[in-house]
Design a protein around this motif. Structure first.
Motif, PDB file in Angstrom:
ATOM      1  N   GLU A  52       4.784  -0.207   6.467  1.00 54.85           N
ATOM      2  CA  GLU A  52       5.794  -0.970   7.184  1.00 54.85           C
ATOM      3  C   GLU A  52       5.523  -2.462   7.093  1.00 54.85           C
ATOM      4  OE1 GLU A  52       7.338  -0.382  11.389  1.00 54.85           O
ATOM      5  OE2 GLU A  52       6.733   1.658  10.815  1.00 54.85           O
ATOM      6  N   GLY A  53       6.578  -3.235   6.783  1.00 54.52           N
ATOM      7  CA  GLY A  53       6.457  -4.685   6.755  1.00 54.52           C
ATOM      8  C   GLY A  53       5.827  -5.248   5.495  1.00 54.52           C
ATOM      9  N   MET A  54       5.542  -4.394   4.500  1.00 55.39           N
ATOM     10  CA  MET A  54       4.928  -4.882   3.257  1.00 55.39           C
ATOM     11  C   MET A  54       5.658  -4.305   2.054  1.00 55.39           C
ATOM     12  SD  MET A  54       0.866  -4.791   3.958  1.00 55.39           S
ATOM     13  CE  MET A  54       0.509  -6.378   3.257  1.00 55.39           C
ATOM     14  N   LEU A  76      -1.565  -0.955  -2.537  1.00 57.86           N
ATOM     15  CA  LEU A  76      -1.819  -1.953  -1.492  1.00 57.86           C
ATOM     16  C   LEU A  76      -3.212  -1.814  -0.897  1.00 57.86           C
ATOM     17  CD1 LEU A  76       1.569  -2.037   0.455  1.00 57.86           C
ATOM     18  CD2 LEU A  76       0.588  -3.835  -0.964  1.00 57.86           C
ATOM     19  N   SER A  77      -3.700  -0.591  -0.799  1.00 51.50           N
ATOM     20  CA  SER A  77      -5.072  -0.326  -0.357  1.00 51.50           C
ATOM     21  C   SER A  77      -5.754   0.525  -1.411  1.00 51.50           C
ATOM     22  CB  SER A  77      -5.079   0.432   0.974  1.00 51.50           C
ATOM     23  OG  SER A  77      -4.623  -0.399   2.016  1.00 51.50           O
ATOM     24  N   THR A  95      -8.236  -3.589   1.530  1.00 51.22           N
ATOM     25  CA  THR A  95      -6.931  -3.705   2.177  1.00 51.22           C
ATOM     26  C   THR A  95      -6.342  -5.076   1.825  1.00 51.22           C
ATOM     27  OG1 THR A  95      -7.556  -4.815   4.239  1.00 51.22           O
ATOM     28  CG2 THR A  95      -7.924  -2.427   4.129  1.00 51.22           C
ATOM     29  N   PRO A  96      -5.040  -5.279   2.079  1.00 52.30           N
ATOM     30  CA  PRO A  96      -4.455  -6.601   1.835  1.00 52.30           C
ATOM     31  C   PRO A  96      -5.090  -7.688   2.712  1.00 52.30           C
ATOM     32  CG  PRO A  96      -2.730  -4.947   2.092  1.00 52.30           C
ATOM     33  CD  PRO A  96      -4.024  -4.288   2.451  1.00 52.30           C
ATOM     34  N   TYR A  97      -5.807  -7.298   3.768  1.00 53.86           N
ATOM     35  CA  TYR A  97      -6.403  -8.259   4.700  1.00 53.86           C
ATOM     36  C   TYR A  97      -7.890  -8.485   4.462  1.00 53.86           C
ATOM     37  CZ  TYR A  97      -2.051  -6.855   6.835  1.00 53.86           C
ATOM     38  OH  TYR A  97      -0.726  -6.560   7.043  1.00 53.86           O
TER      39      TYR A  97
END
Length: 148
Positions: A52-54, A76-77, A95-97
């Motif tokens: 969600e949101g990506m 994405l992960s 992760t993206p973060y």
């Protein structure tokens, strides 16, 4: 089992006393179509996960053997998590973060296979960056889709 399956994954995290902020132990449940195949005495389930949101997705490959569950994520992960009863497995989780060092200490694992379905139950302790974060349960139900 048919190639086309329906996958239901439920997860529940019980936070440790040190990590507990608020008392939210909400189960997370995903139901999604997936592809199934059997190769070299292992069951494989492949599905895409929308975040969600990506923009983009995570491709998940689940490999199930009698004594081992592996979850491989790419996109994405990225990670390769391994669950084996009474063992601690450590992996890098991208992760993206940012990246995390994730450990899973599998306390109990049950795999039940029939011609029409596969049920997997895993109970494990989750460590992130060498700190125990939560006790967790994963329940997977993989069911053959009926073809008409």
């Amino acid at each position: 089992m048919t190639k086309d399956v329906l996958l239901k994954i439920s997860g529940l995290h019980y936070e440790t006393a040190e990590a507990a902020g608020d008392d939210e132990n909400e189960p997370i449940e995903v139901i999604t179509p997936a592809s199934y195949y059997y190769k070299n005495n292992k069951h494989y389930v492949i599905y895409d996960e929308v975040v969600e949101g990506m923009a983009g997705t995570i491709r998940n490959k689940v490999r199930i053997a009698d004594d081992k569950l592996e979850i491989m994520k790419s996109g994405l992960s990225n990670t390769h998590m391994v669950f084996e009863r009474d063992k601690m497995n450590i992996t890098q989780y991208e992760t993206p973060y940012g990246d995390l060092l994730v450990g899973t200490h599998t306390k109990d694992m049950q795999v039940d296979v029939t011609d029409e379905k596969i049920d997997v139950h895993v109970n494990y302790a989750l460590d992130v960056n060498s700190e125990t974060i939560a006790d967790c349960n994963i329940v997977m139900n993989i069911k053959a889709l009926a073809h008409e």
